[in-house]
Design a protein around this motif. Structure first.
Motif, short mmCIF file in Angstrom:
data_model
loop_
_atom_site.label_atom_id
_atom_site.label_comp_id
_atom_site.label_asym_id
_atom_site.label_seq_id
_atom_site.Cartn_x
_atom_site.Cartn_y
_atom_site.Cartn_z
N SER A 161 8.88 -44.53 -27.52
CA SER A 161 8.72 -43.89 -26.22
C SER A 161 8.23 -42.47 -26.37
O SER A 161 7.35 -42.01 -25.65
CB SER A 161 10.03 -43.91 -25.45
OG SER A 161 10.40 -45.23 -25.18
N LYS A 221 13.18 -47.27 -18.56
CA LYS A 221 14.61 -46.96 -18.64
C LYS A 221 15.00 -45.89 -17.64
O LYS A 221 16.10 -45.91 -17.12
CB LYS A 221 14.97 -46.48 -20.04
CG LYS A 221 14.93 -47.59 -21.05
CD LYS A 221 15.46 -47.11 -22.36
CE LYS A 221 15.32 -48.17 -23.43
NZ LYS A 221 15.12 -47.56 -24.73
N ASP A 223 6.18 -48.20 -22.25
CA ASP A 223 7.02 -48.20 -23.45
C ASP A 223 7.77 -49.51 -23.64
O ASP A 223 8.46 -49.68 -24.61
CB ASP A 223 7.95 -46.99 -23.51
CG ASP A 223 9.00 -47.03 -22.43
OD1 ASP A 223 8.95 -47.95 -21.58
OD2 ASP A 223 9.87 -46.15 -22.42
MG MG Z 1 11.72 -46.58 -25.64
#
Ligand code: MG
Ligand code: ATP
Length: 816
Positions: free
Chosen positions: A402, A438, A689
Motif C-alpha cells: 500500500s 481498508k 491496493d
Molecule cells: Mg495494503
C-alpha cells in the motif's frame, strides 16, 4: 536428582535452503526426535538477540554424540555450530509456561503448511530479549495409552493421521521469557498458533513467586488464637497435653510460613530461575494421578432392593470428556510440530540474505520515470512510458504494497502539478483514481495530493457526507441502464449466483424501479407510507418489486406504477418512462399468480438485499458525481471502500460488492470515453491496493486493462496480497503485466510462480522470493518496450517525509 548431566549446546546457523517437501521434512524431524530423547531431556531454544533470531538446541552430551544436533540442523536447513551455554536465561523479567486449557472445540490445524513459516512468524513477533524453549522427552507407554483413549474420544474417532499418534511423537513443555506477563502471553499465543498442526487450546501459567508454605503464617496465627480463646469453651474433658501440642503446631506453621515469606524456602519461581541460569530446563513432568477415562452419556439399569422388593431403576450417567492425560503443562506432539522453531530461515533477521543480488539493468538506472529504490548499483527508476502497460505489485500481508502504491500516486500528483514534459510522462491530463480498501490509507493519499500541491476528492462509500458515484449514470433509456447494472451485478456476484432467469427478472424490476418517482409513490392509494416510501433509491423500489417486504407490497407498488401510467395516458400526457417501467414488470405482475412470482423473484432478491445494506449510497439524497465527470475532468479521486474517517465500517461482502460494481462501471466509462487517449496524451491512472476486491467474479475487466487499456491511455498500478486467490486466468494475466514488483511471498506456490514470471530460465528461485528482506522488492520491467532483466531494490520510505519527495524525484522547482 543432583547429577548435573553434562550438556552441550548448538546454534542453528543458516546454510542453504530448507527442504519443504513434507515427507523429507517429517523423516528428518523424526530422526532428530528419536536421537534427542534417547538420553534424557533435550531443549530447543529460540532467542531474539541483538544479532537477530537465533535457534539453539541444548542436549545431553550423549545425544550430541549420537548426532542429534546434526539431524536437527538437517531438518531445518542449518549448520549446527557448537557454542556456549547462555547464562542469563534466569534473569528474564517474566517466565511463563504453556498449559492445556480444556475446550470442546478443536482449533483449525495448520497441517501441511510450509515449515519455514513458523520461524518467520516468530521473527515477526518476538521482541528483543524474549525467548521460547521447548523441552522434549519420550512418552511412556502408559502416557500413550491414556492419550489414545482421550484423543479418540475427543475427535469422536480414531485418527491415525494426527501427528500425536506418530511413533516418534514427543512429550513437550513450552516455556517463554519476556519483559512482562502480557508479552509472554502474547508470545506463547503466537507460538501455539504458529506450530503447524497444533490444535489444543492453551493458557499461560506463571510460576508462583512465593513458596506455598507462606500460608503457614495466617494458619499458625489462627490456630494459636483458636487454642487460646476457643479451647476453654469446649465442654469436653480434653487430655492435658492438647493445648501445648496445638501451640506447638501453630508455632511450627508460623516458622515455616515466615521462612516461605522471607524467601528461606525457595519459591517455584526461584527454583526455576536457578535451573535456567544453568540452562537446565526441567523435563516435561508426568501426571501425578491416574487420569479418569472419558465415557459417553448413557443410561444403565440397576436393580435395587426396596423394602424387600426388587426394583429396576434407570440410572443416568453424564458424558465425561476424560481428564487431560498428562500434566497440564505437557503436550504430546509429532516432531514436525515444533522443530521449525529453530530454523534459521526467517528472512533477513536470521543473518545473511539468501536472495542473491543481481545486476540492475543500466537503462533503469537512468532517470526515466519515478525513482523507486536503491541497491548496490545506485538508484533504480521505473520507466514512466512503460507504466501504460500497467504495474502489478504482489507481497505478503504487511510487506509494504500500500505504501508503494500511494508513493506512486504521489509521483503522479507531482506530474499533474508540475509536468516535466518529457515524452510518455503522464503530465497534467491524467485522471487519478485510487481505490483504498481498508480506510487507513485515505489520509495518506490525501496528504500525498496535498503535499504535492494537487487537489483530491474523497469518496467515502460508508460516509454519506461525501459524494457518491452514480452507478446508473450510463447513457440510454432506463432499460439500458437496468441492463448495464444487471451486467455489473453478474460481474460482481458471478454467473452462478445470477443466472439467465435471475438476470431477466433483475433487469425488469430495475427498469421499473428507475421509473419510480415521488409523485408516483404519492399517487398510490392506501399505501403504508413507512413501507412504500418516497425519496428512496431505485435499489429500494427494486427490492419491494422483488417482494422483499411481502408479495402484497410488491403488488401494491406494481399496481401503482400501472395505475400511474394509465392515469397519465388518460389525461392526455402519457409518460413513456413509466409506461416502459410497467411494461418491463408486466410478466411478473399482470395476472401472474403469487406462487409463480415467488419462483421468479426468489433468486435475484438476495443480491439486491445485499446491496440494499448500503441504501445511503444509492439514496437520491446523497450528492453524486459520475465517472464521466471524473474521467473527462481529469479529477483526482480517492475511493474508500474500507472504514470511513467517521468510523463507519462496510461489511467485507459489501466492500467486495461495491468495489467490483465500481470497477465494472469504471471500465464501461473508460470504454465509452477514452478511446484513443494515448495518442492525445491523455491518461487515466488507476491505483488499487487490493485487486481481488475489484476483480469481481471474472477476469475480463482486469484482463482488458492489460490487453486493451494502453490505447485508452490507462495506466494501472494494482497490488494484491494473495495472487493465488485471483483464479488462474486472472493471475497469469496479472503476473505478466509489463512491470511486476514483488515483495517477499510466503505462499510457496505463489513464490514459485512469481520466480517463473521473472524470466531468465530458472535464474530466480522460489526461495529468492520467499526470503526477500523487508521493504525489498524484485522488479521486472520494460524500457522502450524491451524487457529488462529482474533485479532487487530496497524501497525508501518516502511517505515518512513527503515534503522531500519532489526533490528526490528531480522536481526541485515544483516543490514550491
Ligand atoms: Mg495494503
Ligand atoms: N519502504 C518502507 N520502509 C519502511 N517502512 C515501510 C516501507 N513500506 C512500508 N512500510 C511500513 O510497513 C507497514 C506495512 O505497509 P503497508 O500497509 O504498505 O503493507 P501492505 O503490504 O499494504 O499490507 P497489507 O497486505 O496488510 O495491505 C506500514 O507500517 C508501513 O509504514
Amino acid at each position: 536428582m543432583f547429577i548435573s548431566m553434562e550438556q552441550r549446546i548448538f546454534r542453528m546457523a543458516r546454510a542453504g535452503g530448507i527442504d519443504t517437501n513434507p515427507t523429507t521434512f517429517m523423516q528428518r524431524a523424526n530422526t532428530f526426535a528419536s536421537a534427542a530423547t534417547q538420553y534424557g531431556t533435550t531443549t530447543m531454544l529460540t532467542r531474539r538477540e541483538q544479532t537477530g533470531l537465533n535457534g539453539y538446541v541444548i542436549m545431553p552430551a550423549e545425544a550430541a554424540r549420537s548426532k542429534a544436533a546434526l539431524a536437527l540442523a538437517h531438518t531445518v536447513g542449518a549448520k549446527s555450530e557448537e557454542t556456549q551455554l547462555p547464562d542469563d536465561l534466569g534473569d528474564t523479567p517474566v517466565i511463563g509456561t504453556l498449559t492445556f486449557r480444556p475446550s470442546p472445540v478443536l482449533r483449525e490445524t495448520q497441517n501441511g503448511i510450509d515449515p519455514s513459516e513458523f520461524p518467520k512468524l516468530l521473527a515477526n513477533t518476538m521482541p528483543e530479549g524474549s525467548w521460547v524453549a521447548v523441552s522434549l522427552r519420550k512418552p511412556s507407554n502408559r502416557e500413550r495409552k491414556f492419550h489414545t483413549k482421550w484423543h479418540n474420544y475427543r475427535l469422536g474417532n480414531a485418527n491415525p493421521q494426527h501427528h500425536s499418534y506418530s511413533p516418534s511423537a514427543i512429550m513437550i513443555s513450552v516455556t517463554a521469557g519476556g519483559a512482562s506477563q502480557d508479552e509472554v502471553r502474547a508470545l506463547l499465543g503466537q507460538f501455539t498458533s504458529g506450530m503447524p498442526g497444533f490444535d489444543l487450546d492453551t493458557d499461560v501459567r506463571f510460576p508462583k513467586t512465593r513458596h506455598s508454605s507462606w500460608l503457614g503464617v495466617p494458619a499458625g496465627l489462627l490456630l494459636a488464637a483458636a487454642t487460646i480463646f476457643g479451647l476453654p469453651q469446649i465442654p469436653l474433658d480434653l487430655p492435658g497435653f492438647t493445648a501445648p501440642s496445638l501451640f506447638a503446631i501453630a508455632g511450627f506453621l508460623l516458622v515455616t510460613g515466615l521462612a516461605g515469606l522471607t524467601g528461606r524456602m525457595r519459591s517455584p519461581e526461584v527454583k526455576l530461575r536457578a535451573k535456567l541460569s544453568a540452562a537446565q530446563f526441567p523435563p516435561p513432568p508426568s501426571r501425578r494421578t491416574k487420569p479418569r477415562p472419558p465415557h459417553k452419556e448413557e443410561t444403565i439399569k440397576r436393580t435395587i432392593n426396596e423394602g424387600g422388593e426388587k426394583k429396576t431403576i434407570d440410572k443416568h450417567i453424564k458424558a465425561f470428556d476424560g481428564d487431560y492425560p498428562f500434566a497440564p503443562d505437557v503436550f504430546l506432539v509429532g516432531p514436525t510440530v515444533v522443530v521449525g522453531m529453530v530454523s534459521p530461515h526467517a528472512g533477513a533477521i536470521s543473518g545473511e540474505t539468501v536472495s542473491r543480488e543481481r545486476a540492475t539493468p543500466p537503462a533503469m538506472l537512468q532517470p526515466i520515470g519515478p525513482f523507486i529504490g536503491t541497491n548496490q548499483d545506485g538508484k533504480a527508476h521505473l520507466s514512466a512510458p512503460a507504466m501504460t502497460f500497467s504495474v502489478a505489485v504482489v507481497g505478503r500481508p504487511g510487506s509494504g504494497k500500500s505504501l508503494l502504491t500511494r508513493t506512486l500516486f504521489g509521483w503522479h500528483c507531482l506530474e499533474r502539478v508540475a509536468p516535466c514534459g518529457r515524452p510518455g510522462y503522464p503530465g497534467r491530463n491524467n485522471t487519478l483514481i485510487a481505490f483504498e480498501s481498508k480506510g487507513d490509507g485515505v489520509a495518506k493519499y490525501q496528504a500525498w495530493g496535498h503535499t504535492m500541491g494537487d487537489r483530491t476528492l474523497v469518496i467515502d462509500v460508508a460516509d454519506p457526507n461525501t459524494p457518491g458515484i452514480d452507478l446508473f449514470a450510463v447513457p440510454g433509456t432506463n432499460e439500458e441502464k437496468a441492463l448495464f447494472f444487471t451486467n455489473a451485478m453478474i460481474y460482481t456476484f458471478g454467473k452462478d449466483a445470477i443466472g439467465y432467469r435471475s438476470a431477466t427478472t433483475l433487469k425488469a424490476v430495475l427498469t421499473a424501479a428507475l421509473a419510480v418517482n415521488d409523485e408516483l409513490i404519492e399517487s398510490i392509494e392506501g399505501r403504508d407510507p413507512a413501507v412504500i416510501r418516497t425519496g428512496m433509491s431505485p435499489m429500494y423500489y427494486a427490492y419491494l418489486l422483488l417482494a422483499g417486504r411481502s408479495d402484497k407490497v410488491g403488488v401494491e407498488l406494481a399496481e401503482g406504477i400501472k395505475a400511474r401510467a394509465v392515469k397519465l395516458r388518460e389525461r392526455g400526457s402519457p409518460d413513456p418512462v413509466i409506461e416502459a417501467g410497467w411494461a418491463a414488470i408486466a410478466f411478473l405482475y399482470d395476472g401472474t399468480t403469487p406462487s409463480k412470482r415467488a419462483g421468479l423473484v426468489e433468486a435475484p432478491f438476495s443480491k439486491i438485499e445485499d446491496l440494499l445494506a448500503l441504501e445511503q449510497w444509492w439514496s437520491p439524497s446523497r450528492r453524486k458525481v459520475t465517472w464521466d465527470q471524473i474521467i473527462e475532468g481529469h479529477k483526482s479521486v480517492i475511493i474508500n471502500t474500507g472504514t470511513s474517517a467517521t468510523g463507519a465500517v462496510l461489511d467485507d461482502s459489501v466492500n467486495h460488492a461495491i468495489s467490483s460494481l465500481l470497477m465494472f462501471s469504471l471500465q464501461n466509462a473508460l470504454k465509452r470515453l477514452t478511446s484513443g487517449w494515448l495518442e492525445q496524451q491523455r491518461y487515466v491512472t488507476i491505483f488499487a491496493d487490493e485487486l481481488s476486491l475489484l476483480s469481481g467474479s471474472s477476469p475480463e475487466v482486469i484482463g482488458w486493462i492489460r490487453d486493451q487499456g494502453r490505447s485508452y491511455g490507462i495506466r494501472a498500478i494494482l497490488a494484491t496480497q494473495r495472487p493465488e486467490q485471483l483464479g488462474p486466468q486472472l493471475r497469469s494475466n496479472f503476473l505478466t503485466y509489463a512491470t511486476l514488483i514483488s515483495f517477499s511471498q510466503t505462499d510457496v506456490g505463489t513464490a514459485q510462480e512469481i520466480a517463473a514470471n521473472l524470466g531468465g530460465h530458472g535464474e530466480w528461485t522460489q526461495e529468492d522470493i520467499q526470503f526477500l528482506e523487508p521493504f525489498h522488492v524484485v522488479i521486472r520491467s520494460e524500457v522502450d518496450q524491451k524487457r529488462q532483466s529482474a533485479f532487487i531494490v530496497k524501497l525508501p520510505n518516502f511517505e515518512a517525509n513527503m515534503a522531500s519527495y519532489p526533490a528526490a524525484q528531480g522536481y526541485v522547482q515544483a516543490a514550491a
